[in-house]
Structure formats: structure tokens, C-alpha cells
Design an enzyme around this catalytic site. Sequence first.
Site, PDB file in Angstrom:
ATOM      1  NE  ARG A 192       0.429  10.046  10.747  1.00 19.52           N
ATOM      2  CZ  ARG A 192      -0.025   9.136   9.894  1.00 19.52           C
ATOM      3  NH1 ARG A 192      -1.258   8.702   9.983  1.00 19.52           N
ATOM      4  NH2 ARG A 192       0.760   8.650   8.953  1.00 19.52           N
ATOM      5  CE  LYS A 232      -1.854   1.646   4.058  1.00 23.65           C
ATOM      6  NZ  LYS A 232      -1.564   3.083   4.231  1.00 23.65           N
ATOM      7  CG  ASN A 233       2.362   2.676   3.583  1.00 25.22           C
ATOM      8  OD1 ASN A 233       1.188   2.989   3.356  1.00 25.22           O
ATOM      9  ND2 ASN A 233       2.829   2.473   4.796  1.00 25.22           N
ATOM     10  CG  ASP A 253       2.794   1.390   9.567  1.00 25.98           C
ATOM     11  OD1 ASP A 253       2.360   2.237  10.362  1.00 25.98           O
ATOM     12  OD2 ASP A 253       2.986   1.631   8.355  1.00 25.98           O
ATOM     13  CB  CYS A 310      -4.022  11.612  12.647  1.00 22.11           C
ATOM     14  SG  CYS A 310      -3.503   9.949  12.878  1.00 22.11           S
ATOM     15  NE  ARG A 354      -7.113   4.424   5.572  1.00 20.17           N
ATOM     16  CZ  ARG A 354      -6.373   5.318   6.185  1.00 20.17           C
ATOM     17  NH1 ARG A 354      -6.685   5.708   7.394  1.00 20.17           N
ATOM     18  NH2 ARG A 354      -5.321   5.840   5.608  1.00 20.17           N
TER      19      ARG A 354
END
Length: 421
Positions: A121, A22-23, A304, A116, A396
Site C-alpha cells: 500500500r 473512524k476514517n 472496506d 500491510c 481497531r
Amino acid sequence: MDKFIIDGGVPLRGTVTISGSKNAALPIMAATLLAPGVYRIKNVPRLRDVRTMAHLLRIIGAKVEFGDHALQIDTRHADFPEAPYELVKTMRASMYVLGPLLARWKRARVSLPGGCAWGPRPVDLHLRGMEKLGGRLELDRGYIVARARELTGAHIYLDVASVGATGNIMMAATLAEGTTIIENAAEEPEIVDLGHFLQQMGARIQGLGSKTIQIQGVTELHPADYTIIPDRIEAGTFLVAGLITGGTVTLTRCRPGHLQEVLAKLQEAGAELHVTEESISLKAAGEIRPTHVTTAVYPGYPTDMQAQWIALMSLARGSSVVTDTIYPDRFTHVPELQRLGADIILKNNSAFVRGVSQLKGAPVMSTDLRASASLVLAALAAAGRSEVLRVYHIDRGYERIEEKLQQLGARIQRVDDGKLY
Ligand code: UD1
């Protein structure tokens, strides 16, 4: 709104294929704005965040078509350099369009993301980077309005090795006049992947994967086809799923090299691992051993994977400390894990976890992406039934997580308004 119903206590067994990152996908999609043309991107994960970025690109005027884990993006007619609040507030990674928009159109209007779920952030490093390259920025009704006559290479030191700021500056600098040096740059594999994509587009970049990245601006880039790297966080999450349930799982199509620190910690915690170039097999060998973790920038232990580790340590035989140095407030999963019976005390940015012999199923609510993952993991190991509410967070960043877990034998179902799928 969907929820998961999980009947825990089943050791997971089997093989799971890891999806694309994803990133890495998100900044690479944004980078297609840098040069008009048609791009074909492969190994794209099917995720809500990817759809959100596709939506944003369409607002900007690109055509985006989805294939089987593939995207075709046509940016030939993109002409509206704006990222609206409605999208940026749901996905901070929308900020990634700022650099490409400013570089190509010399103007951009991008909403500030706002708060957030787990604390402030900031995006100050993104903004300062654009200013150093010659952008003039002002705030207008919550939007960053950026303009530049031209972008000029600069020497930029990042106070924090921010992933997003490194990516944004790198993209903008590809079309700047002269050389840009980013010091204290992020070394994350996703930034390296973005860099490789930009190189395929004709960008001149050196030092990817190190703390100093040098970009020699070029006058023009061209479209490119590209295959995205596997998602190391999805991989890490499935490995924890294997260990926390006392199972045996094999991951295919992953990059073990991107998971060195996570693999070391899993071994310390009692996993037996067998690693090949593109696969990892994990076997839970006896009890879970208490193992401290402190998050750090790559190649350190990823923030993460912090929430998932706390879930694992909740069932360890002994006490451990999990500290997050990247996001000190990222602990919204802790009170929910406590509802499942975890024994955790939070102090500043550390969770002191005393392992319990059993977690017990309960309804829990997820508040963000990785927090959701940790609740699913804990529920898979808990005795009895759990409900994990608000799974849109998990959608997500995890592709069909319940189907992949079902393949491994987990008893997990997605339910919408009481209806079973
Ligand atoms: C990316 C990842 C996210 C991951 C994070 C850290 C994406 C889409 N998201 O987020 O999953 O958790 O990296 O690995 O890739 N900071 C500033 N000023 C800035 C930007 C960041 O002070 O302008 C600070 C942040 O508050 C944080 C640290 O830098 O403490 C790291 O943040 P950053 O690397 O920028 O995270 P993201 O790119 O937002």
C-alpha cells in the site's frame, strides 16, 4: 488475546446505533495540529485506532482527553513534529500527520509505514504531493524527513484517487501560499467531512465531494468544534449481519446517502429496505440472491465492504463474483471462510463464490479489520459454534461490536484466555 465465541444461526432482530466514522475521525484529529488551540470533537468512536492517533498526538506534544464519545485536543504546546515507526507500523493512517506537521512546523519526521497484511500500500502520492507544495523530502533510516522554507500552492494530479493522499495534501495546502488544485481527488464522505472541519478552522476549500478540489491558502487557521459523520462501513456491516442471518435490523444515527451503492446491492441480494433521513431498516425477504460486486472509489461499492459481501455471498442461492479493483490482494478472509465451509475460488483480484446451503462453525483467525468483520458475519450465520481469534483487529474499527450484536440477539461472547467477560 481476546477472541469471540459465536453460536450461530440466530436471526438478528432489533435496533442498533451507528457510531462516528473512524476514517473521518483520524484525519480530523491530525488536522488539529494545523493551528494551536483547544478543539472539541464529538461523535468520536471508541476504537483502538482513535486511541493510537491520540497517542501519536500526545507524542507530538498535544494534550488529548477522552469524554463520552468526545475528544478535547489541546495543541497549544505541541512541538515535536515526529511520528515514530512503532505507531505508524500499527496504523497507516498515522501518515495523516505529515501534511499538518510540514505545514505548521515546516519540518516533519514521519516513519514510512512498511508492508500491510494485504499487499503493498504505497504512499508515493502523499510524498509527491508534499514535494509539489515545496517540501524537500529525503529518506533517513526508514523515516521520511520533510522540510520546507514555505509551502506554495500547486496543481496536483493524483494518478489514483487516493483517500489518504487527498486528505494529506488538502491539509498541507490550507496553509500554503496561493492556490492548490487537486485533480482526481477522492470524493469519499470522510474527505468531505475533513474538508468541512478545515473550513470550520478557517480554511478556504471548494469542490469537496467532487474530483477537483481547490484550496486557497490562508496565513492562519483557528481551532474549531466539530461533530463527526456516522460510520458508513459499520452501518453496511450491520446491514449485512441482518441479511446473512435472515433477520430484521434497524440502524439509527446513520447517513443512508453515504451508502447508496451498498443499499442497491443489498436490495439486489434480497433485502427489503425502509430508509429515512437518519435510519435504515432491513428485512431479509427469503433467500439470499447471488449478486456480483466490483469495488470502486466512492460513490462505488467500497473495498472496506468487500470481505463482508463475500461472507454474504457464501450463503447465496447461486454463484457470484466479487472483484476488488482498489486492493487486488485483499482476500486474506477467503481461506478462513473456507474453513467454515464456504465454496470460493480466488483468481487474480476476483473471488468466485458458489453459495452453499449452510456454513458450519469452526475456529477461524482474523488477519485484518474488515476480514475479521466478515468472519464474525459468517459465524453468526453458521450452524454451531465458531471461535474468531485475534479480535484485536476488529477492535481497531468497530466499537463494542459484540455488545451491539448481543443487543440484536446474537449469541456472541468475548473471551480472554478462556475467561468469559
Ligand atoms: C483509506 C481507508 C481504507 C480504505 C481505503 C480505500 C482510512 C484511514 N483508510 O485508506 O479503510 O480501504 O481508503 O477506500 O481512511 N495508492 C497509491 N499511492 C499512494 C496512496 C494510495 O498507489 O500514495 C493506491 C493504493 O495502493 C490503493 C488506492 O490507491 O490501490 C487507494 O488507496 P487509498 O485511497 O490511499 O487508501 P488509504 O487512504 O490508505
